[in-house]
Design a protein around this motif. Structure first.
Motif: not given
Length: 521
Positions: A309-320, A322-325, A361-362
């Motif tokens: 596997i080659a992979a990468g990931g952001m620290a947040t996405s849906g979490a942002v 949810r924070w906004f909501r 989105p950091y």
């Protein structure tokens, strides 16, 4: 929240074999029971929170979150399905990866689990290991540089900061391994998850590296032996049967990580087949037919032997989102309709580019490809004419820019990406998928009834128990419900905004770090 679905019991025949898959994520858990035709018999989900006791620390209580959610889901799934527990042919677990949990001689946690790269406490330990071992040697062995996704520095942090607990530690396990232990009494670890335990795991040898344990200063016997995800780890004990509703003696496979199980669930198992995972964090995972080490990203063994596997990931996405909501959308939360759907409709009325807004989105630092724990979220371009809808769309677009950054990083390092399938709770949003396709220029396939990780875990359990011989039944069952094609006119607009997105981080990095320092005082 629990959502259950079950078929009419009268439609089933006696002697059917069923498979249970349960996934434990960062902010929620889900599960599924399928029959041998891969018909969904029942599916449930629950939500939970994380502990963040200090800046840069993100934790789960292994019993209150992982084991609790597994027990609740197992019991409710069996009840909703209306089947005899003895008809469950196998259990497959997938979880957030990779967590670090020390347990004592009785198998009891010695504290809360330290989560994956969103927990950034091991800054000093990364520096210590890079100086002690050398960055080149670490990369030669592990196939990865040390980052906050690496579990090895977090184990060293634990040894240095909790010496008394470290002396009492019998094993260090990940989340999947802990649940397998609770179910079977056996300690195991999937090779794919072990691939995150840099610098202790040798990527090319697909095994622990004894020399690295000596150099890090950690006893080799603290970590379980690694195995392949479909191997039988053990069988449900009498104690676990009483806690979960499963039948004693039910086979349990080694299991794997959530994003990897998602790859399986949508059939992305051939070289160059990828997923965009719209979860609490946004990730891109690509199946490879041979080992490849994309600089700045992650190189891992696959859960299927012989693949990588080659992979990468952001620290947040849906979490942002949810924070906004939760913090800025009280009106939408109070409505009878789903708050995210309301916010989507509002954002859809805003032109691409959110009329001059760009969001980084950091919100919890950033993982790949920057690997910067002190990065901070920014919203640039605000005027008095911007509304809540503009802000929400800017978040969706900012995460889309993050996916594009990862896609470009993969292609620049020679990772072949032939197809992309969208998965995860956020992928249910047609608006978000369209924004991401417009930003990246990539067509995304969205499968019908996208159950995700739990289905992948259940299918792996079917492979391990002999219900399935290969991947053919899974591939035959997958139907693409929608293809999100990029709009090339909109892509041209986003190209200009993406340039601003890429410029903003280096231009504001010093200020971000200064603010992180001030905020952590």
């Amino acid at each position: 929240m629990i959502i259950s679905r079950c078929t009419d019991i009268s439609e089933r025949t006696m002697g059917d074999e069923y498979l249970l898959g349960i996934d434990i994520g960062t902010s929620g858990s889900s599960g599924v029971i399928v029959d041998s035709d891969l018909t969904v018999v029942a599916s449930d989900s629950v939500t939970h929170d994380v502990h963040a006791p200090n800046p840069g620390w993100v934790e789960h209580d292994a019993d209150e979150v992982w084991w609790h959610d597994f027990r609740v889901l197992s019991d409710r799934l069996l009840s909703a399905a209306g089947i005899d527990a003895g008809d469950v042919a196998g259990v497959g677990v997938s979880t957030l990866h990779a967590a670090m949990l020390p347990v004592d001689g009785d198998g009891d946690p010695l504290g809360r689990a330290v989560l994956y790269g969103v927990d950034t406490r091991s800054t000093e330990e990364i520096e210590i290991l890079n100086d002690r071992i050398g960055e080149e040697r670490i990369y030669d062995v592990a196939g990865n540089a040390l980052t906050f996704q690496s579990v090895g520095p977090k184990i060293l942090w634990y040894k240095r900061n909790e010496p008394r607990k470290f002396e009492r530690t019998e094993r260090i396990v990940d989340a999947t391994g802990y649940l397998v232990y609770r179910l079977t009494g056996n300690y195991t670890m999937d090779n794919a998850i072990a691939g995150y335990f840099h610098p202790l795991y040798n990527l090319s040898e697909v095994a622990w590296d004894d020399g690295m344990f000596d150099e890090v200063g950690i006893p080799r016997d603290l970590l379980p032996d690694t195995r392949w995800s479909t191997e039988i780890a053990g069988h449900v004990t009498a104690e676990a049967a009483a806690a979960t509703g499963l039948a004693e003696g039910t086979p349990v496979i080694v299991g794997t990580g959530d994003a990897i199980a998602s790859l399986i669930s949508v059939g992305a198992t051939r070289g160059g087949e990828s997923i965009f995972m719209y979860g609490t964090t946004g990730v891109i995972f690509t199946t490879l037919d041979e080992e490849h080490r994309p600089e700045g990203l992650w190189a891992l063994p696959h859960c299927l032997e012989g693949k990588y596997i080659a992979a990468g990931g952001m620290a947040t996405s849906g979490a942002v989102l949810r924070w906004f909501r939760d913090e800025l959308a009280a009106e939408e939360r109070a409505a009878d309709e789903d708050a995210y759907e309301l916010l989507d409709r509002q954002a859809a009325e805003v032109d691409p580019g959110s009329e001059g807004l760009v969001l980084l989105p950091y919100f919890s630092g950033e993982r790949t490809p920057m690997n910067d724990e002190a990065a901070r979220g920014t919203i640039t371009g605000l005027t008095l004419s911007h509304t809540k809808a503009h802000l929400y769309r800017a978040i969706l677009e900012g995460i889309g820019y993050g996916f594009r950054h990862h896609l470009e990083a993969m292609r620049e390092t020679g990772v072949p990406i032939r197809t992309v399938r969208a998965i995860g709770g956020g992928a249910r949003s047609p608006l978000w998928r369209q924004i991401v396709s417009d930003v990246t220029g990539v067509t995304q396939e969205y499968v019908s009834d996208p159950i995700g990780s739990p289905l992948g875990g259940a299918y792996l359990a079917g492979l391990g128990t002999g219900v399935f011989d290969d991947l053919a039944p899974l591939e035959a069952s997958i139907e693409v419900a929608d293809r999100t094609e990029p709009d090339h006119d909109t892509r041209a607009i986003y190209d200009e905004y993406y340039d601003v997105y890429r410029d903003l981080y280096p231009q504001t990095k010093a200020s971000m770090h200064r603010l992180a320092e001030l905020g952590n005082r």
